[in-house]
Design a protein around this motif. Structure first.
Motif, PDB file in Angstrom:
ATOM      1  N   ALA A  46       0.832  -1.209   0.000  1.00 45.73           N
ATOM      2  CA  ALA A  46       0.000   0.000   0.000  1.00 45.73           C
ATOM      3  C   ALA A  46       0.865   1.256   0.000  1.00 45.73           C
ATOM      4  N   THR A 104      -5.158   6.044  -4.315  1.00 42.16           N
ATOM      5  CA  THR A 104      -6.464   5.372  -4.307  1.00 42.16           C
ATOM      6  C   THR A 104      -6.284   3.862  -4.248  1.00 42.16           C
ATOM      7  N   ARG A 114      -5.142   2.907  -0.703  1.00 38.75           N
ATOM      8  CA  ARG A 114      -6.250   2.881   0.261  1.00 38.75           C
ATOM      9  C   ARG A 114      -7.156   1.678   0.026  1.00 38.75           C
ATOM     10  N   GLN A 115      -7.422   1.390  -1.246  1.00 41.43           N
ATOM     11  CA  GLN A 115      -8.276   0.232  -1.551  1.00 41.43           C
ATOM     12  C   GLN A 115      -7.646  -1.053  -1.046  1.00 41.43           C
ATOM     13  N   ALA A 142      -6.968   2.168   8.536  1.00 38.57           N
ATOM     14  CA  ALA A 142      -7.909   1.524   7.612  1.00 38.57           C
ATOM     15  C   ALA A 142      -8.914   0.665   8.377  1.00 38.57           C
ATOM     16  N   ARG A 152      -8.100  -1.222   2.707  1.00 38.71           N
ATOM     17  CA  ARG A 152      -9.509  -1.473   3.067  1.00 38.71           C
ATOM     18  C   ARG A 152      -9.870  -2.934   2.848  1.00 38.71           C
ATOM     19  N   ARG A 169     -11.684   2.629  10.168  1.00 38.30           N
ATOM     20  CA  ARG A 169     -12.552   3.283   9.190  1.00 38.30           C
ATOM     21  C   ARG A 169     -13.548   2.299   8.576  1.00 38.30           C
ATOM     22  N   THR A 183       1.077   4.234  -2.888  1.00 39.70           N
ATOM     23  CA  THR A 183       0.863   5.635  -2.552  1.00 39.70           C
ATOM     24  C   THR A 183       2.063   6.487  -2.947  1.00 39.70           C
TER      25      THR A 183
END
Length: 224
Positions: free
Chosen positions: A124, A134, A137-138, A173, A141, A176, A128
Motif C-alpha cells: 500500500a 487510491t 487505500r483500496q 484503515a 480497506r 474506518r 501511494t
C-alpha cells in the motif's frame, strides 16, 4: 515465473497440495503453505534492476492468456505477482492499464489484500508513494476485512518490531472500515497494548469514531 518465449506460459505449481486446492495470496495459510517461487519482498530503497523485464514479460503473458481464453492460468499468474516485491506493483499497474488489462490489476489487488500485515502495508505504501493513493487505500480497506483476532495479532507483531508507521496505517484503515464492536474484539489479545493504539487510530478518523470505539471497548470489558 514466466517463460514468455516459444509460446509457453509456465506458472509455478504448488507442491504437495491436493488437486483443486486454492492457491495464491487468498489461500496463504490454508493447509500447507504454497511456495510461489516469487522473489521475497525487498526494502523500497533497494534497486530492482530486474523489475522492468519481469513486468514486461508478465504483461505479454497475461495478454496472450486472455486472448486464448486461459483465464485460470491468468489468475494463477496474478496470484504469483501478488507476492512480488512491493516496489514492482506500481510498475505493473502502469503497464497493465495501457495494455487493456485494467481488470487484471483489480484482481491482483484483491489477491494482495490477503498478504500478511507487513507486506500488505508495504504494498500500500509503495502504491501511494508512486502516485496511486487510491489503490493504496483500496488495498488496505480490502486487507483489513479479516477476523478481529488476526488483526490484533498482526498489530502486536508489527508493534513488537517497532513498526509504528505500519501499525498506524493498518489500524487507520481498520477503524474506518470495520464496526466499532469488531475493532474492540481485536484488542482482546493484549488490551494494555492494543487499546491505546486503536483509540489513537480512531481519534485520527473523527471524535465520533473515537467515542464509538470507547463505548464498544467498555461493553467488551476491555476498559474501565
Amino acid at each position: 515465473m514466466v517463460e514468455d518465449e516459444g509460446g509457453a506460459v509456465v506458472v509455478p505449481q504448488a507442491s504437495g497440495g491436493a488437486p483443486g486446492q486454492g492457491r495464491g495470496a487468498r489461500f496463504a495459510g490454508a493447509g500447507e503453505r504454497v511456495e510461489t517461487g516469487a522473489p521475497a519482498r525487498e526494502p523500497a530503497s533497494e534497486v530492482d534492476p530486474a523489475a522492468g523485464a519481469a513486468v514486461a514479460a508478465t504483461v505479454r503473458a497475461l495478454a496472450r492468456l486472455r486472448a486464448e481464453g486461459r483465464s485460470g492460468e491468468a489468475h494463477a499468474l496474478l496470484a504469483e505477482c501478488a507476492h512480488w516485491p512491493a516496489t514492482r506493483l506500481p510498475l505493473l499497474a502502469d503497464a497493465l492499464e495501457p495494455a487493456g488489462l485494467g481488470a487484471d490489476w483489480g484482481t491482483l489487488l484483491w489477491e494482495a489484500a490477503s498478504l500478511p500485515a507487513e507486506p500488505l502495508v508495504a504494498a500500500a505504501e509503495a502504491l501511494t508513494a508512486a502516485g496511486r493513493p487510491t489503490d493504496g487505500r483500496q488495498l488496505l480497506r480490502q486487507g483489513v476485512v479479516r477476523p478481529a483476532a488476526e488483526i490484533g495479532a498482526a498489530v502486536l507483531g508489527l508493534d513488537t518490531q517497532g513498526r509504528g508507521r505500519e501499525v498506524l496505517a493498518l489500524l487507520d484503515a481498520y477503524v474506518r472500515v470495520r464496526p466499532p464492536q469488531e475493532a474492540a474484539r481485536s484488542a482482546a489479545a493484549d488490551p494494555s497494548r492494543l487499546v491505546p493504539l486503536l483509540l489513537r487510530a480512531a481519534r485520527g478518523v473523527s471524535e465520533e469514531r473515537e467515542w464509538d470505539l470507547v463505548h464498544a471497548l467498555r461493553v467488551a470489558g476491555l476498559t474501565a
